[in-house]
Design a protein around this motif. Structure first.
Motif, mmCIF file in Angstrom:
data_model
loop_
_atom_site.group_PDB
_atom_site.id
_atom_site.type_symbol
_atom_site.label_atom_id
_atom_site.label_comp_id
_atom_site.label_asym_id
_atom_site.label_seq_id
_atom_site.Cartn_x
_atom_site.Cartn_y
_atom_site.Cartn_z
ATOM 1 N N ALA A 102 0.837 -1.207 0.000
ATOM 2 C CA ALA A 102 0.000 0.000 0.000
ATOM 3 C C ALA A 102 0.867 1.251 0.000
ATOM 4 C CB ALA A 102 -0.932 -0.011 1.207
ATOM 5 N N ALA A 103 1.933 1.231 0.779
ATOM 6 C CA ALA A 103 2.837 2.387 0.815
ATOM 7 C C ALA A 103 3.474 2.621 -0.544
ATOM 8 C CB ALA A 103 3.920 2.173 1.887
ATOM 9 N N LEU A 143 3.808 5.976 -5.352
ATOM 10 C CA LEU A 143 3.627 6.079 -6.796
ATOM 11 C C LEU A 143 2.576 7.141 -7.128
ATOM 12 C CD1 LEU A 143 4.826 4.644 -9.244
ATOM 13 C CD2 LEU A 143 2.905 3.068 -9.157
ATOM 14 N N ALA A 144 1.496 7.155 -6.372
ATOM 15 C CA ALA A 144 0.455 8.169 -6.575
ATOM 16 C C ALA A 144 1.001 9.572 -6.321
ATOM 17 C CB ALA A 144 -0.738 7.896 -5.660
ATOM 18 N N THR A 176 20.494 10.203 0.196
ATOM 19 C CA THR A 176 21.625 10.675 -0.599
ATOM 20 C C THR A 176 21.334 10.549 -2.091
ATOM 21 O OG1 THR A 176 23.128 10.010 1.170
ATOM 22 C CG2 THR A 176 24.092 10.389 -0.996
ATOM 23 N N ILE A 177 20.842 9.389 -2.488
ATOM 24 C CA ILE A 177 20.538 9.160 -3.904
ATOM 25 C C ILE A 177 19.388 10.045 -4.362
ATOM 26 C CG2 ILE A 177 19.682 7.424 -5.543
ATOM 27 C CD1 ILE A 177 21.355 5.372 -3.929
ATOM 28 N N PHE A 178 18.374 10.230 -3.501
ATOM 29 C CA PHE A 178 17.249 11.109 -3.827
ATOM 30 C C PHE A 178 17.769 12.503 -4.171
ATOM 31 C CE2 PHE A 178 13.603 13.774 -3.368
ATOM 32 C CZ PHE A 178 12.477 12.973 -3.514
ATOM 33 N N LEU A 207 11.604 5.348 -8.057
ATOM 34 C CA LEU A 207 12.612 4.405 -7.589
ATOM 35 C C LEU A 207 12.264 3.887 -6.191
ATOM 36 C CD1 LEU A 207 15.340 2.968 -7.871
ATOM 37 C CD2 LEU A 207 16.413 5.043 -6.971
ATOM 38 N N ILE A 208 11.892 4.777 -5.300
ATOM 39 C CA ILE A 208 11.537 4.371 -3.937
ATOM 40 C C ILE A 208 10.298 3.476 -3.955
ATOM 41 C CG2 ILE A 208 10.754 5.201 -1.684
ATOM 42 C CD1 ILE A 208 12.515 7.709 -2.218
ATOM 43 N N ALA A 209 9.309 3.820 -4.765
ATOM 44 C CA ALA A 209 8.095 3.006 -4.854
ATOM 45 C C ALA A 209 8.424 1.588 -5.329
ATOM 46 C CB ALA A 209 7.086 3.664 -5.785
#
Length: 122
Positions: free
Chosen positions: A15-16, A21-22, A82-84, A100-102
């Protein structure tokens, strides 16, 4: 036991991932803030399951396994921020690192789903 551990954690992570993504797809800043707050709140709902799984699978080595999980999470958090920043600095795009995180959170959901607290690693 598996429903209360693996399935709950995987559901929260899944869900997260969808909420993150949303966030990347929304153009409204207020909605983006709300989606991020809800997404990270839902993400944290899996933490009791994660700690319980450490106890379930590690027996007498629960401290070492819990410590390794916590260290990996902290290291991942450091790398992620850091990558963000690097991606945003290079591209000027805040959506790219959210994608990427999603994806990474979705992968975590899949791995969490595969865990079985009834099987010991010790």
């Amino acid at each position: 036991q598996r429903r209360g551990r693996s399935y709950l954690g995987a559901t929260c992570l899944g869900a997260a991932s969808l909420l993150l993504l949303a966030t990347a797809f929304t153009t409204n800043r207020d909605y983006a803030v709300a989606l991020l707050c809800i997404g990270f709140g839902v993400l944290d709902l899996m933490l009791p399951s994660a700690w319980a799984l450490c106890l379930d699978i590690s027996g007498a080595h629960a401290g070492a396994v819990s410590g390794a999980m916590n260290m990996a999470g902290q290291f991942g958090g450091f790398l992620c921020t850091t990558i963000f920043g690097y991606i945003v600095g290079q591209t000027g795009n805040y959506d790219l690192p959210l994608f990427l995180i999603a994806v990474l959170v979705a992968c975590s959901a899949r791995l969490f789903f595969l865990l079985d607290g009834g099987e010991s690693i010790a």
